[in-house]
Scaffold this active site. Structure first.
Site, PDB file in Angstrom:
ATOM      1  N   TYR A 170       0.954  -1.127  -0.041  1.00 57.38           N
ATOM      2  CA  TYR A 170       0.047   0.177   0.061  1.00 57.38           C
ATOM      3  C   TYR A 170       0.975   1.055  -0.017  1.00 57.38           C
ATOM      4  O   TYR A 170       1.709   1.400   0.947  1.00 57.38           O
ATOM      5  CB  TYR A 170      -0.937  -0.055   1.207  1.00 57.38           C
ATOM      6  CG  TYR A 170      -1.803   1.083   1.384  1.00 57.38           C
ATOM      7  CD1 TYR A 170      -2.876   1.323   0.498  1.00 57.38           C
ATOM      8  CD2 TYR A 170      -1.667   2.215   2.327  1.00 57.38           C
ATOM      9  CE1 TYR A 170      -3.973   2.399   0.595  1.00 57.38           C
ATOM     10  CE2 TYR A 170      -2.439   3.232   2.433  1.00 57.38           C
ATOM     11  CZ  TYR A 170      -3.689   3.505   1.702  1.00 57.38           C
ATOM     12  OH  TYR A 170      -4.402   4.464   1.538  1.00 57.38           O
TER      13      TYR A 170
ATOM     14  N   ASP B 296       9.635   3.318  -0.467  1.00 59.96           N
ATOM     15  CA  ASP B 296       8.498   3.705   0.051  1.00 59.96           C
ATOM     16  C   ASP B 296       8.922   3.641   1.572  1.00 59.96           C
ATOM     17  O   ASP B 296       8.512   2.352   2.130  1.00 59.96           O
ATOM     18  CB  ASP B 296       7.075   3.341  -0.204  1.00 59.96           C
ATOM     19  CG  ASP B 296       6.165   3.961   0.376  1.00 59.96           C
ATOM     20  OD1 ASP B 296       6.340   4.887   1.442  1.00 59.96           O
ATOM     21  OD2 ASP B 296       4.844   3.739   0.197  1.00 59.96           O
TER      22      ASP B 296
ATOM     23  N   LYS C 118       4.498  10.320   8.130  1.00 57.11           N
ATOM     24  CA  LYS C 118       4.205  10.136   9.455  1.00 57.11           C
ATOM     25  C   LYS C 118       5.339  10.542  10.523  1.00 57.11           C
ATOM     26  O   LYS C 118       5.456  11.405  11.224  1.00 57.11           O
ATOM     27  CB  LYS C 118       4.022   8.590   9.835  1.00 57.11           C
ATOM     28  CG  LYS C 118       3.016   7.896   8.768  1.00 57.11           C
ATOM     29  CD  LYS C 118       2.642   6.673   8.929  1.00 57.11           C
ATOM     30  CE  LYS C 118       1.799   6.067   7.959  1.00 57.11           C
ATOM     31  NZ  LYS C 118       0.781   4.831   8.374  1.00 57.11           N
TER      32      LYS C 118
HETATM   33  N1  PMP Z   1       3.130   4.413   2.123  1.00 55.62           N
HETATM   34  C1  PMP Z   1       3.054   3.548   3.099  1.00 55.62           C
HETATM   35  C2  PMP Z   1       4.207   2.477   3.031  1.00 55.62           C
HETATM   36  C3  PMP Z   1       2.115   3.541   4.264  1.00 55.62           C
HETATM   37  O1  PMP Z   1       2.256   2.755   4.954  1.00 55.62           O
HETATM   38  C4  PMP Z   1       1.097   4.258   3.963  1.00 55.62           C
HETATM   39  C5  PMP Z   1       0.085   4.770   5.018  1.00 55.62           C
HETATM   40  N2  PMP Z   1       0.049   3.479   5.796  1.00 55.62           N
HETATM   41  C6  PMP Z   1       0.954   5.483   2.783  1.00 55.62           C
HETATM   42  C7  PMP Z   1       2.127   5.331   1.917  1.00 55.62           C
HETATM   43  C8  PMP Z   1      -0.116   6.592   2.827  1.00 55.62           C
HETATM   44  O2  PMP Z   1       0.310   7.474   3.721  1.00 55.62           O
HETATM   45  P1  PMP Z   1      -0.853   8.385   4.419  1.00 55.62           P
HETATM   46  O3  PMP Z   1      -1.810   7.410   5.051  1.00 55.62           O
HETATM   47  O4  PMP Z   1      -0.164   9.367   5.295  1.00 55.62           O
HETATM   48  O5  PMP Z   1      -1.490   9.048   3.372  1.00 55.62           O
END
Ligand code: PMP
Length: 429
Positions: free
Chosen positions: A142, A237, A265
């Site tokens: 994701y 990512d 985050k």
């Molecule tokens: N990339 C990864 C690996 C994530 O785990 C997440 C959210 N858990 C995101 C992108 C998206 O981040 P956000 O929820 O802050 O949009």
């Protein structure tokens, strides 16, 4: 009815599903979501005042624990000077410099307000830079909910059984090619099929959105080599893994250098922040120096920058990285030993400050297919038995667990005692 139940029925009238992000609705485990009143250190407290040991940590950013005094004071001090200017501030330079220092593959960084924005913008940049349209992502990974990336996605999409979403035009989704995590052959074949069309490969270096799946030895390096061979860019990512798997991210832990890194985050210490960064030559291809457009009114928000600076400054203090990994290992091995004691088939994965538990008799869980073979019903039972005893795990069998530096030995011991009881009850059920 307790307060959470009350709030949930109220919320459902004005907020779709009663929540502002799907996994919070407890769809994966059933029951009523716990409405939070406050949090401190390793604990969250619900609207009825019940305390839980928290292994979600706001889905990752709370590496220092909740409401850390250094972050809180930075936020309060900065807020006094104004909330948003839509103009540059010196704080943005400080955080950018610190990020570049901690993650050496990042020579330049652009702040955004969420992980979704970070990955969406990084993908656009690779497409603009390479003048190619297709991208490769991995099944069960994701990367936020932008159109290109909501194809065979993990996290809430997987929990709800909708890994690909209506609303993403087929014409758009056709540019997203999906490969199998930890299966380099599937990537090779895709590159062979589209040798000149792939702008980038985006990957979670430790998958944390189909539970927790570390990469097999050499997998990330082989990806790097394939990208180089075919002139594609590699995006790692690190929205979840950054500063958590290791201070320099999973890329440092596994020794692989991406072209671009996405972060989220953690660099906001709990405030809404994301970032993408990497090689100078590529990063300068975004506006205003380059032609690829990317912008944000609240990007680099002063309070978020101050919180992120305080968070990373604390985190990089000697011993923290090691302690986070040690506490995670203590919990992971403790859970495995208890499951074994009770004869419950169980696998645990962990790396740095992330872990994942699986109810399965498979010897290992290292692929999406293996995750899907695990017993989600058993997870639900375990989740609720732990929740009752004041341990808050991610409310889905497809999410990772997060340790913090605020989790004491005693917290871990209390968690293991709860697990001992939960496993015993599951055995006799
Ligand atoms: N990339 C990864 C690996 C994530 O785990 C997440 C959210 N858990 C995101 C992108 C998206 O981040 P956000 O929820 O802050 O949009």
């Amino acid at each position: 009815m307790n307060h959470s139940e009350n709030f949930f029925s109220q919320a459902q009238k004005v907020i779709p599903g009663g929540v502002n992000s799907p996994v919070r609705a407890f769809n994966g485990v059933g029951g009523t979501p716990v409405f939070i009143d406050r949090a401190e250190g390793a604990y969250i407290f619900d609207a009825d005042g019940k305390q839980y040991i928290d292994y979600v940590g706001s889905w990752g950013p709370m590496i220092l624990g909740h409401n850390h005094p250094a972050i809180l004071s930075a936020v309060l001090k900065t807020a006094e000077k104004g909330l948003s200017f839509g103009a540059p501030t010196p704080l943005e330079i400080d955080l950018a410099e610190l990020v570049c220092q901690l993650v050496p593959s990042i020579e330049m960084v652009r702040m955004v307000s969420s992980g979704t924005e970070a990955t969406m913008s990084a993908i656009r940049l690779t497409r603009g830079y390479t003048k190619r349209d297709k991208i490769i992502k991995f099944e069960g990974c994701y990367h936020g909910h932008s159109d290109s990336l909501l194809v065979k996605a993990g996290s809430g999409a997987l929990t709800l059984g909708q890994p690909s979403s209506p609303g993403v035009p087929a014409d758009f989704a056709k540019h997203t090619l999906t490969c199998e995590y930890n299966n380099i052959e599937s990537v090779k074949q895709t590159f062979e099929q589209y040798p000149d069309d792939i702008a980038c490969v985006i990957i979670e270096p430790v998958a944390g959105n189909m539970n927790c799946i570390p990469p097999k030895a050499g997998f990330l390096q082989q990806l790097r080599e394939l990208c180089d061979q075919y002139g594609a860019l590699l995006i790692i990512d690190e929205v979840m893994t950054g500063f958590r798997v290791a201070l320099g991210g999973a890329q440092q832990y596994y020794g692989v250098t991406p072209d671009l890194t996405t972060l989220g985050k953690v660099i906001g210490g709990g405030m809404p922040v994301g970032a993408f960064g990497g090689k100078k030559e590529i990063m300068q291809y975004i506006a205003p120096t380059g032609p690829v457009y990317q912008a944000g009114t609240l990007s680099g928000n002063p309070i978020a920058m101050a919180a992120g600076l305080a968070c990373l400054t604390e985190l990089k203090k000697a011993g923290n990285e090691q302690r986070l990994a040690e506490q995670t290992e203590k919990l992971a091995l403790g859970l495995k030993a208890l499951a074994d004691k009770h004869g419950i088939p169980f696998v645990v994965n962990y790396v740095g400050g992330m872990f994942g538990i699986f109810f399965t008799d498979q010897p290992e869980v290292s692929s999406y297919q293996q995750v899907m073979k695990c017993d989600a019903e058993k997870f639900k039972q375990f989740f609720h038995k732990m929740l009752e005893q004041g341990v808050y795990l991610a409310p889905s069998a497809y999410e990772a667990g997060f340790m913090s530096l605020a989790h004491s030995d005693e917290d871990i011991e209390r968690t293991l005692q709860a697990a001992d009881k939960a496993f015993a009850e599951m055995k006799t059920a």
